[in-house]
Design an enzyme around this catalytic site. Structure first.
Site, mmCIF file in Angstrom:
data_model
loop_
_atom_site.group_PDB
_atom_site.id
_atom_site.type_symbol
_atom_site.label_atom_id
_atom_site.label_comp_id
_atom_site.label_asym_id
_atom_site.label_seq_id
_atom_site.Cartn_x
_atom_site.Cartn_y
_atom_site.Cartn_z
ATOM 1 N N TYR A 1 41.247 139.397 21.684
ATOM 2 C CA TYR A 1 40.792 140.006 20.434
ATOM 3 C C TYR A 1 39.326 140.436 20.551
ATOM 4 O O TYR A 1 38.975 141.574 20.234
ATOM 5 C CB TYR A 1 40.962 139.016 19.274
ATOM 6 C CG TYR A 1 40.544 139.599 17.948
ATOM 7 C CD1 TYR A 1 41.395 140.426 17.226
ATOM 8 C CD2 TYR A 1 39.276 139.340 17.415
ATOM 9 C CE1 TYR A 1 41.012 140.988 16.011
ATOM 10 C CE2 TYR A 1 38.887 139.888 16.198
ATOM 11 C CZ TYR A 1 39.762 140.707 15.501
ATOM 12 O OH TYR A 1 39.372 141.258 14.308
ATOM 13 N N SER B 1 34.522 144.507 14.838
ATOM 14 C CA SER B 1 34.399 143.144 14.290
ATOM 15 C C SER B 1 33.054 142.584 14.727
ATOM 16 O O SER B 1 32.500 143.013 15.746
ATOM 17 C CB SER B 1 35.523 142.282 14.880
ATOM 18 O OG SER B 1 35.287 140.912 14.621
HETATM 19 N N1 LIG Z 1 39.620 139.551 8.246
HETATM 20 C C1 LIG Z 1 38.655 139.448 9.136
HETATM 21 O O1 LIG Z 1 37.986 138.405 9.217
HETATM 22 C C2 LIG Z 1 38.345 140.591 10.054
HETATM 23 C C3 LIG Z 1 37.133 140.550 10.758
HETATM 24 C C4 LIG Z 1 36.835 141.595 11.637
HETATM 25 C C5 LIG Z 1 37.732 142.644 11.798
HETATM 26 N N2 LIG Z 1 38.909 142.649 11.099
HETATM 27 C C6 LIG Z 1 39.837 143.747 11.331
HETATM 28 O O2 LIG Z 1 40.245 144.322 10.118
HETATM 29 C C7 LIG Z 1 41.529 144.928 10.298
HETATM 30 C C8 LIG Z 1 42.432 144.506 9.139
HETATM 31 O O3 LIG Z 1 42.706 143.116 9.262
HETATM 32 P P1 LIG Z 1 42.863 142.150 7.980
HETATM 33 O O4 LIG Z 1 41.852 141.095 8.127
HETATM 34 O O5 LIG Z 1 42.925 142.940 6.768
HETATM 35 O O6 LIG Z 1 44.257 141.447 8.325
HETATM 36 P P2 LIG Z 1 45.731 141.617 7.709
HETATM 37 O O7 LIG Z 1 45.768 141.306 6.265
HETATM 38 O O8 LIG Z 1 46.612 140.864 8.654
HETATM 39 O O9 LIG Z 1 45.995 143.186 7.840
HETATM 40 C C9 LIG Z 1 46.396 143.769 9.026
HETATM 41 C C10 LIG Z 1 47.024 145.098 8.677
HETATM 42 O O10 LIG Z 1 47.338 145.751 9.913
HETATM 43 C C11 LIG Z 1 48.686 146.131 9.871
HETATM 44 N N3 LIG Z 1 49.241 146.112 11.217
HETATM 45 C C12 LIG Z 1 49.182 145.140 12.148
HETATM 46 N N4 LIG Z 1 49.864 145.512 13.239
HETATM 47 C C13 LIG Z 1 50.362 146.747 12.978
HETATM 48 C C14 LIG Z 1 51.156 147.656 13.687
HETATM 49 N N5 LIG Z 1 51.620 147.395 14.921
HETATM 50 N N6 LIG Z 1 51.485 148.832 13.110
HETATM 51 C C15 LIG Z 1 51.047 149.133 11.865
HETATM 52 N N7 LIG Z 1 50.288 148.316 11.126
HETATM 53 C C16 LIG Z 1 49.966 147.127 11.692
HETATM 54 C C17 LIG Z 1 49.393 145.159 8.934
HETATM 55 O O11 LIG Z 1 50.513 145.799 8.347
HETATM 56 P P3 LIG Z 1 52.051 145.501 8.705
HETATM 57 O O12 LIG Z 1 52.168 144.058 9.056
HETATM 58 O O13 LIG Z 1 52.783 145.893 7.451
HETATM 59 O O14 LIG Z 1 52.366 146.420 9.841
HETATM 60 C C18 LIG Z 1 48.318 144.940 7.883
HETATM 61 O O15 LIG Z 1 48.381 145.935 6.906
HETATM 62 C C19 LIG Z 1 42.022 144.493 11.672
HETATM 63 O O16 LIG Z 1 41.789 145.531 12.611
HETATM 64 C C20 LIG Z 1 41.131 143.299 11.995
HETATM 65 O O17 LIG Z 1 40.984 143.098 13.369
HETATM 66 C C21 LIG Z 1 39.232 141.656 10.229
#
Ligand SMILES: NC(=O)c1ccc[n+]([C@@H]2O[C@H](COP(=O)([O-])OP(=O)(O)OC[C@H]3O[C@@H](n4cnc5c(N)ncnc54)[C@H](OP(=O)(O)O)[C@@H]3O)[C@@H](O)[C@H]2O)c1
Length: 254
Positions: A152, A139
């Site tokens: 985080y 991130s």
């Molecule tokens: N959006 C941002 O601004 C941003 C910025 C930097 C980095 N990121 C990173 O990008 C990644 C995806 O996040 P997102 O923004 O797309 O958020 P999101 O829509 O909340 O997606 C998170 C995904 O991770 C899965 N997940 C969470 N805990 C899990 C577990 N214990 N086992 C299996 N799956 C799990 C969720 O699926 P289930 O709930 O179905 O398990 C969901 O598919 C994360 O690592 C986040 O830190 C996001």
């Protein structure tokens, strides 16, 4: 990493960046396997996209990772890309243990131990493939802290350093390590984030990521333009200003 012709497992692709990336990779001629905990979403995605495979996995649970890895490798022996996408982000108050301890344990288990266990489950198989990639997901906050989410930020900094180290260790194998560094993107990662106009629209982010993968197949980090503000503050010499801008504080920490 080639943009097409891969077999890709994305644990953490039932929503957000993982799902959008899964659909984009599917469109580009990759076999994609989506993983996550929410069974109803997995079932719905399997119906909507019959060419995509799904597997239930809880990356906070070692036994679940082991079981899912067995299932995925048995069904898809051509697997050559692992994208460790699953992650959670939580606001914490570190003045008292009840404000952060349980949250910090959850965040570290999911965001750090999860990817470590996923690598453990797949690394031997990946080395048998002629061209393989482990994609880690850090991130912009690995490089610039957001005051309200200490665990985080720390978890993503750990993923950055893990990626740097793994890349060196695996340089004598067929496995490349690629670190995806998203800026703030409109997903459901945090309450209100999907509608946050300061966050990058998800479709724009994915389009830029796909272009970068295509045009820079040997890059070590996937950095869309928007993340460079956070990523390179220290190198540019304006780190204090970047931290202040992100946190809405005085650059001198007041
Ligand atoms: N959006 C941002 O601004 C941003 C910025 C930097 C980095 N990121 C990173 O990008 C990644 C995806 O996040 P997102 O923004 O797309 O958020 P999101 O829509 O909340 O997606 C998170 C995904 O991770 C899965 N997940 C969470 N805990 C899990 C577990 N214990 N086992 C299996 N799956 C799990 C969720 O699926 P289930 O709930 O179905 O398990 C969901 O598919 C994360 O690592 C986040 O830190 C996001």
């Amino acid at each position: 990493m080639d943009i097409t012709g891969n077999t890709v497992f994305i644990p953490g692709a039932t929503s957000g960046i993982g799902l959008a990336l899964a659909l984009a990779l599917n469109e580009r001629g990759n076999k994609v396997i989506i993983g996550g905990r929410r069974v109803a979403l997995l079932e719905q995605l399997a119906v909507e996209h019959p060419e995509i495979s799904t597997v239930q996995i809880d990356t906070a649970d070692a036994a679940s990772i082991e079981a899912a890895a067995k299932e995925v490798l048995a069904a898809h022996p051509s697997l050559n890309v692992l994208i460790a996408m699953a992650g959670i982000m939580q606001v914490e108050d570190w003045h008292k243990p009840e404000g952060f301890l349980a949250s910090a344990e959850r965040v570290v288990t999911t965001n750090v131990l999860g990817p470590i266990r996923l690598v453990a489950a797949f690394v031997e198989h990946l080395q048998t493939r002629p061209d393989a990639t482990i994609v880690t997901v850090s991130s912009g906050l690995a490089f610039t802290p957001l005051k309200v989410t200490p665990s985080y930020n720390a978890s993503k900094a750990a993923i950055h350093m893990l990626s740097e180290s793994l890349r060196m260790q695996l340089s004598d194998t067929t496995v490349k390590v690629l670190e995806l560094e998203p800026p703030s993107v409109r997903t459901a990662l945090m309450p209100g984030q999907e509608d946050n106009e300061h966050a990058m629209p998800l479709d724009e982010f994915i389009a830029e990521v796909m272009t970068l993968v295509e045009t820079q197949p040997d890059a070590r980090e996937i950095q869309v333009e928007r993340v460079k503000f956070l990523r390179y503050g220290e190198a540019r010499g304006d780190y204090d200003q970047v931290v202040a801008a992100v946190n809405g504080t005085d650059p001198h920490g007041k």
